[in-house]
Design a protein around this motif. Structure first.
Motif, PDB file in Angstrom:
ATOM      1  N   LEU A 171      -4.434   4.308  -9.259  1.00 48.38           N
ATOM      2  CA  LEU A 171      -3.158   4.345  -8.551  1.00 48.38           C
ATOM      3  C   LEU A 171      -2.055   4.825  -9.481  1.00 48.38           C
ATOM      4  O   LEU A 171      -1.954   4.376 -10.631  1.00 48.38           O
ATOM      5  CB  LEU A 171      -2.808   2.950  -8.019  1.00 48.38           C
ATOM      6  CG  LEU A 171      -3.690   2.411  -6.891  1.00 48.38           C
ATOM      7  CD1 LEU A 171      -3.238   1.015  -6.491  1.00 48.38           C
ATOM      8  CD2 LEU A 171      -3.674   3.340  -5.686  1.00 48.38           C
ATOM      9  N   TYR A 172      -1.206   5.708  -8.943  1.00 48.61           N
ATOM     10  CA  TYR A 172      -0.107   6.281  -9.712  1.00 48.61           C
ATOM     11  C   TYR A 172       1.196   6.150  -8.925  1.00 48.61           C
ATOM     12  O   TYR A 172       1.192   6.189  -7.695  1.00 48.61           O
ATOM     13  CB  TYR A 172      -0.377   7.757 -10.022  1.00 48.61           C
ATOM     14  CG  TYR A 172      -1.566   7.965 -10.927  1.00 48.61           C
ATOM     15  CD1 TYR A 172      -1.400   8.058 -12.308  1.00 48.61           C
ATOM     16  CD2 TYR A 172      -2.857   8.051 -10.413  1.00 48.61           C
ATOM     17  CE1 TYR A 172      -2.493   8.234 -13.151  1.00 48.61           C
ATOM     18  CE2 TYR A 172      -3.962   8.223 -11.248  1.00 48.61           C
ATOM     19  CZ  TYR A 172      -3.768   8.312 -12.610  1.00 48.61           C
ATOM     20  OH  TYR A 172      -4.849   8.471 -13.447  1.00 48.61           O
TER      21      TYR A 172
ATOM     22  N   SER B 285      -5.357   8.510  -6.781  1.00 45.80           N
ATOM     23  CA  SER B 285      -5.788   9.807  -7.297  1.00 45.80           C
ATOM     24  C   SER B 285      -6.902   9.599  -8.317  1.00 45.80           C
ATOM     25  O   SER B 285      -6.718   8.865  -9.301  1.00 45.80           O
ATOM     26  CB  SER B 285      -4.603  10.531  -7.953  1.00 45.80           C
ATOM     27  OG  SER B 285      -5.006  11.771  -8.498  1.00 45.80           O
TER      28      SER B 285
ATOM     29  N   TRP C 269       4.778   7.076  -7.248  1.00 48.54           N
ATOM     30  CA  TRP C 269       5.374   8.234  -6.597  1.00 48.54           C
ATOM     31  C   TRP C 269       6.625   8.663  -7.360  1.00 48.54           C
ATOM     32  O   TRP C 269       7.080   7.977  -8.271  1.00 48.54           O
ATOM     33  CB  TRP C 269       5.780   7.892  -5.160  1.00 48.54           C
ATOM     34  CG  TRP C 269       4.693   7.500  -4.217  1.00 48.54           C
ATOM     35  CD1 TRP C 269       4.404   6.244  -3.778  1.00 48.54           C
ATOM     36  CD2 TRP C 269       3.767   8.369  -3.565  1.00 48.54           C
ATOM     37  NE1 TRP C 269       3.346   6.271  -2.898  1.00 48.54           N
ATOM     38  CE2 TRP C 269       2.935   7.563  -2.740  1.00 48.54           C
ATOM     39  CE3 TRP C 269       3.551   9.750  -3.589  1.00 48.54           C
ATOM     40  CZ2 TRP C 269       1.914   8.092  -1.959  1.00 48.54           C
ATOM     41  CZ3 TRP C 269       2.531  10.279  -2.797  1.00 48.54           C
ATOM     42  CH2 TRP C 269       1.725   9.469  -2.004  1.00 48.54           C
TER      43      TRP C 269
ATOM     44  N   GLU D  79       0.810  -1.224   0.000  1.00 50.35           N
ATOM     45  CA  GLU D  79       0.000   0.000   0.000  1.00 50.35           C
ATOM     46  C   GLU D  79       0.842   1.273   0.000  1.00 50.35           C
ATOM     47  O   GLU D  79       0.318   2.372  -0.213  1.00 50.35           O
ATOM     48  CB  GLU D  79      -0.977   0.017   1.181  1.00 50.35           C
ATOM     49  CG  GLU D  79      -0.409  -0.396   2.502  1.00 50.35           C
ATOM     50  CD  GLU D  79      -0.589  -1.869   2.812  1.00 50.35           C
ATOM     51  OE1 GLU D  79      -1.132  -2.187   3.876  1.00 50.35           O
ATOM     52  OE2 GLU D  79      -0.171  -2.703   1.985  1.00 50.35           O
ATOM     53  N   LEU D  80       2.159   1.141   0.212  1.00 50.34           N
ATOM     54  CA  LEU D  80       3.046   2.307   0.170  1.00 50.34           C
ATOM     55  C   LEU D  80       3.551   2.612  -1.233  1.00 50.34           C
ATOM     56  O   LEU D  80       4.131   3.668  -1.477  1.00 50.34           O
ATOM     57  CB  LEU D  80       4.263   2.073   1.082  1.00 50.34           C
ATOM     58  CG  LEU D  80       4.001   1.920   2.578  1.00 50.34           C
ATOM     59  CD1 LEU D  80       5.314   1.615   3.294  1.00 50.34           C
ATOM     60  CD2 LEU D  80       3.356   3.169   3.153  1.00 50.34           C
TER      61      LEU D  80
ATOM     62  N   ALA E  27       2.164   3.133  -4.240  1.00 53.41           N
ATOM     63  CA  ALA E  27       1.484   3.979  -5.230  1.00 53.41           C
ATOM     64  C   ALA E  27       0.523   4.914  -4.516  1.00 53.41           C
ATOM     65  O   ALA E  27       0.047   4.622  -3.415  1.00 53.41           O
ATOM     66  CB  ALA E  27       0.744   3.130  -6.258  1.00 53.41           C
ATOM     67  N   LYS E  28       0.218   6.022  -5.148  1.00 53.84           N
ATOM     68  CA  LYS E  28      -0.690   7.011  -4.556  1.00 53.84           C
ATOM     69  C   LYS E  28      -2.040   6.962  -5.269  1.00 53.84           C
ATOM     70  O   LYS E  28      -2.104   6.935  -6.504  1.00 53.84           O
ATOM     71  CB  LYS E  28      -0.104   8.415  -4.650  1.00 53.84           C
ATOM     72  CG  LYS E  28       0.225   8.859  -6.063  1.00 53.84           C
ATOM     73  CD  LYS E  28       0.854  10.243  -6.093  1.00 53.84           C
ATOM     74  CE  LYS E  28       1.293  10.611  -7.506  1.00 53.84           C
ATOM     75  NZ  LYS E  28       1.950  11.929  -7.569  1.00 53.84           N
TER      76      LYS E  28
ATOM     77  N   THR F 196      10.374  10.166  -3.228  1.00 51.52           N
ATOM     78  CA  THR F 196       9.434   9.606  -2.268  1.00 51.52           C
ATOM     79  C   THR F 196       9.771   8.151  -1.979  1.00 51.52           C
ATOM     80  O   THR F 196       9.765   7.710  -0.823  1.00 51.52           O
ATOM     81  CB  THR F 196       7.992   9.723  -2.796  1.00 51.52           C
ATOM     82  OG1 THR F 196       7.670  11.109  -2.970  1.00 51.52           O
ATOM     83  CG2 THR F 196       6.997   9.092  -1.821  1.00 51.52           C
ATOM     84  N   TYR F 197      10.068   7.386  -3.019  1.00 51.64           N
ATOM     85  CA  TYR F 197      10.431   5.983  -2.811  1.00 51.64           C
ATOM     86  C   TYR F 197      11.705   5.859  -1.989  1.00 51.64           C
ATOM     87  O   TYR F 197      11.811   4.993  -1.105  1.00 51.64           O
ATOM     88  CB  TYR F 197      10.610   5.274  -4.155  1.00 51.64           C
ATOM     89  CG  TYR F 197       9.305   4.983  -4.851  1.00 51.64           C
ATOM     90  CD1 TYR F 197       8.297   4.245  -4.208  1.00 51.64           C
ATOM     91  CD2 TYR F 197       9.060   5.434  -6.139  1.00 51.64           C
ATOM     92  CE1 TYR F 197       7.093   3.975  -4.847  1.00 51.64           C
ATOM     93  CE2 TYR F 197       7.860   5.158  -6.775  1.00 51.64           C
ATOM     94  CZ  TYR F 197       6.885   4.437  -6.129  1.00 51.64           C
ATOM     95  OH  TYR F 197       5.687   4.172  -6.748  1.00 51.64           O
TER      96      TYR F 197
END
Length: 325
Positions: free
Chosen positions: A253-254, A249, A256, A243-244, A246-247, A260-261
């Motif tokens: 899911l998109y 929106s 990062w 769950e970490l 992709a973000k 961020t990674y």
């Protein structure tokens, strides 16, 4: 003589196609890029729910904004091919044991990809559903298999078909049957595949580092997948939960940014540069950890443990976790 002339013409045509082939911008492409270059690439939609490919998607309207949003997946990008993810991994015999979920043999993978109508003349864009990290990982697992077999002209659509549909882009429900393609493997990169013995050595020494790509409950051993015989994780492994990766929106899911990674990995005790082996229950979610570490962060000393804990526990190897009452 005629046969030789025909073969030369085919080779020349292939070379011309390669010269004029479009360059991919990287391992991930946006919907805007794909829309502009649709005729220059081969689009392959990777799904477990193959029936959704021909269904009409269902939308609802946000009462506040008046914007349409996807509520039931369906349809596909025009002129795309469908690849059944259930066929992307197979059962093979390893040291006398039947092991599920492994990469197909070279000839079998070629046959599968050819049956989807994929040719050798254009880059390949893999399209996940894009609503859940598990379905994104279906495309990423397929991407990894392409890489193992030497294909570098391959990328993944950010946001998947869910993002494409939510942006109001054109889709179809027509079955676009294609003749078998002529794609063939260019290499066998065994350096991308970790063995059980390599994982066992890493567990003892910490080198390479082990990245567990499962949910926390499974990592800590309070839950487990039916495909794994015991609870917990491989000793020494650090977790990076799916769950970490992709973000969310606008219903899709998109990925990062690289920064961020790198921060997420550092926060989970993982080095961005150290040799790494990713694993999960069966080698599915591990593809997400591999893709992020290898392709997006750029750590090319990253391997995927094919078979993962399914194979590991079949071999009777130990896991560690919290005590269960």
């Amino acid at each position: 003589m005629k046969k030789i002339q025909w073969m030369l013409a085919v080779v020349l045509s292939s070379l011309i196609g390669l010269v004029h082939a479009i360059d991919l911008p990287g391992p991930v492409v946006t919907a805007d890029w794909l829309s502009k270059n649709q005729s220059e690439v081969q689009i392959v939609e990777v799904r477990t729910d193959t029936a959704s490919y021909l269904k009409t998607p269902e939308f609802d309207v946000d009462k506040k904004t008046g914007k349409k949003f996807l509520v039931e997946m369906g349809g596909h990008i025009n002129n795309s091919s469908l690849l059944d993810f259930k066929k992307v991994r197979v059962e093979r015999v390893v040291d006398g044991k039947k092991v599920k979920f492994l990469i197909p043999e070279k000839a079998d993978f070629e046959k599968l990809i050819q049956s989807a109508g994929v040719n050798a003349d254009k880059p390949i864009i893999l399209v996940p559903v894009g609503q859940d990290m598990s379905d994104v990982d279906e495309a990423l697992r397929t991407y990894w298999e392409f890489k193992v077999y030497g294909e570098d002209r391959v990328a993944v659509l950010d946001g998947g078909i869910a993002g494409w549909l939510n942006e109001g882009r054109e889709f179809t429900t027509t079955n676009s049957q294609k003749a078998d393609g002529n794609w063939v493997a260019k290499a066998y990169r065994k350096e991308l595949i970790a063995s059980s013995d390599e994982v066992a050595a890493a567990s003892k020494t910490g080198k390479p580092q082990l990245l567990d790509a499962r949910q926390p409950a499974q990592y800590w051993g309070v839950a487990k997948s039916p495909s794994v015989l015991t609870y917990g994780h491989i000793a020494g492994a650090k977790e990076l939960a799916p769950e970490l990766l992709a973000k969310p929106s606008n219903g899709a899911l998109y990925f990062w940014s690289k920064n961020t990674y790198e921060a997420l990995m550092a926060g989970n005790g993982l080095s961005n540069k150290a040799p790494t082996i990713t694993y999960c229950n069966t080698g599915h979610l591990a593809a997400g950890g591999w893709f992020v570490m290898s392709e997006l962060v750029g750590n090319k000393s990253t391997k995927l443990y094919d078979g993962s804990l399914h194979l590991w526990t079949l071999e009777g190897r130990p896991l560690v976790g919290v005590p269960l009452n």
